[in-house]
Design a protein around this motif. Structure first.
Motif, PDB file in Angstrom:
ATOM      1  N   MET A   1       0.884  -1.176  -0.009  1.00  0.00           N
ATOM      2  CA  MET A   1       0.007  -0.078  -0.024  1.00  0.00           C
ATOM      3  C   MET A   1       0.845   1.410   0.245  1.00  0.00           C
ATOM      4  N   THR A   2       2.107   1.291   0.848  1.00  0.00           N
ATOM      5  CA  THR A   2       2.766   2.552   0.966  1.00  0.00           C
ATOM      6  C   THR A   2       3.407   2.777  -0.444  1.00  0.00           C
ATOM      7  N   GLN A   3       3.879   1.765  -1.095  1.00  0.00           N
ATOM      8  CA  GLN A   3       4.423   1.855  -2.643  1.00  0.00           C
ATOM      9  C   GLN A   3       3.505   2.346  -3.431  1.00  0.00           C
ATOM     10  N   ILE A   4       2.299   2.280  -3.446  1.00  0.00           N
ATOM     11  CA  ILE A   4       1.074   2.783  -4.288  1.00  0.00           C
ATOM     12  C   ILE A   4       1.053   4.169  -4.001  1.00  0.00           C
ATOM     13  N   LEU A   5       0.915   4.332  -2.601  1.00  0.00           N
ATOM     14  CA  LEU A   5       0.622   6.023  -2.233  1.00  0.00           C
ATOM     15  C   LEU A   5       2.257   6.832  -2.651  1.00  0.00           C
ATOM     16  N   TYR A  24       2.678  12.036   7.375  1.00  0.00           N
ATOM     17  CA  TYR A  24       3.076  11.334   6.114  1.00  0.00           C
ATOM     18  C   TYR A  24       3.096  12.220   4.884  1.00  0.00           C
ATOM     19  N   CYS A  25       3.770  12.275   3.963  1.00  0.00           N
ATOM     20  CA  CYS A  25       3.668  12.923   2.532  1.00  0.00           C
ATOM     21  C   CYS A  25       4.491  11.944   1.671  1.00  0.00           C
ATOM     22  N   ASN A  26       3.777  11.759   0.357  1.00  0.00           N
ATOM     23  CA  ASN A  26       4.380  11.055  -0.483  1.00  0.00           C
ATOM     24  C   ASN A  26       5.382  11.955  -1.597  1.00  0.00           C
ATOM     25  N   GLN A  27       6.094  11.274  -2.331  1.00  0.00           N
ATOM     26  CA  GLN A  27       7.085  11.937  -3.239  1.00  0.00           C
ATOM     27  C   GLN A  27       6.608  13.204  -3.958  1.00  0.00           C
ATOM     28  N   ALA A  28       5.215  12.995  -4.529  1.00  0.00           N
ATOM     29  CA  ALA A  28       4.727  13.993  -5.372  1.00  0.00           C
ATOM     30  C   ALA A  28       4.634  15.406  -4.416  1.00  0.00           C
ATOM     31  N   TYR A  29       4.384  15.272  -3.068  1.00  0.00           N
ATOM     32  CA  TYR A  29       4.316  16.365  -2.125  1.00  0.00           C
ATOM     33  C   TYR A  29       5.607  16.837  -2.032  1.00  0.00           C
TER      34      TYR A  29
END
Length: 72
Positions: A1-5, A24-29
């Motif tokens: 799930m983390t990989q998808i996010l 948490y923040c993803n790479q796009a953030y």
């Protein structure tokens, strides 16, 4: 799930409601803010102004959009 996010093309973030600190923040953030993720999480840098955000989240529906570089 983390990989998808992490691989979503749009910024995603999760914050603690009581403290407004980013959990948490993803790479796009991170890419949008042009800052390393670790620094963003340590300093809780938000994409949107947090002043008055409690009222905003209470008064609106659960669906929110953020425009980044002209895209939603």
């Amino acid at each position: 799930m983390t990989q998808i996010l992490e691989n979503l093309p749009l910024p995603l973030w999760v914050f603690e409601k009581g403290t407004q600190k980013l959990a948490y923040c993803n790479q796009a953030y991170s890419d949008t803010l042009e800052m390393p993720k670790q620094q963003i999480l340590e300093t809780s840098v938000h994409l949107v102004n947090q002043e008055g955000s409690e009222d905003f989240w209470k008064k609106t529906s659960g669906l929110h959009y953020l425009n980044v570089q002209g895209q939603r």
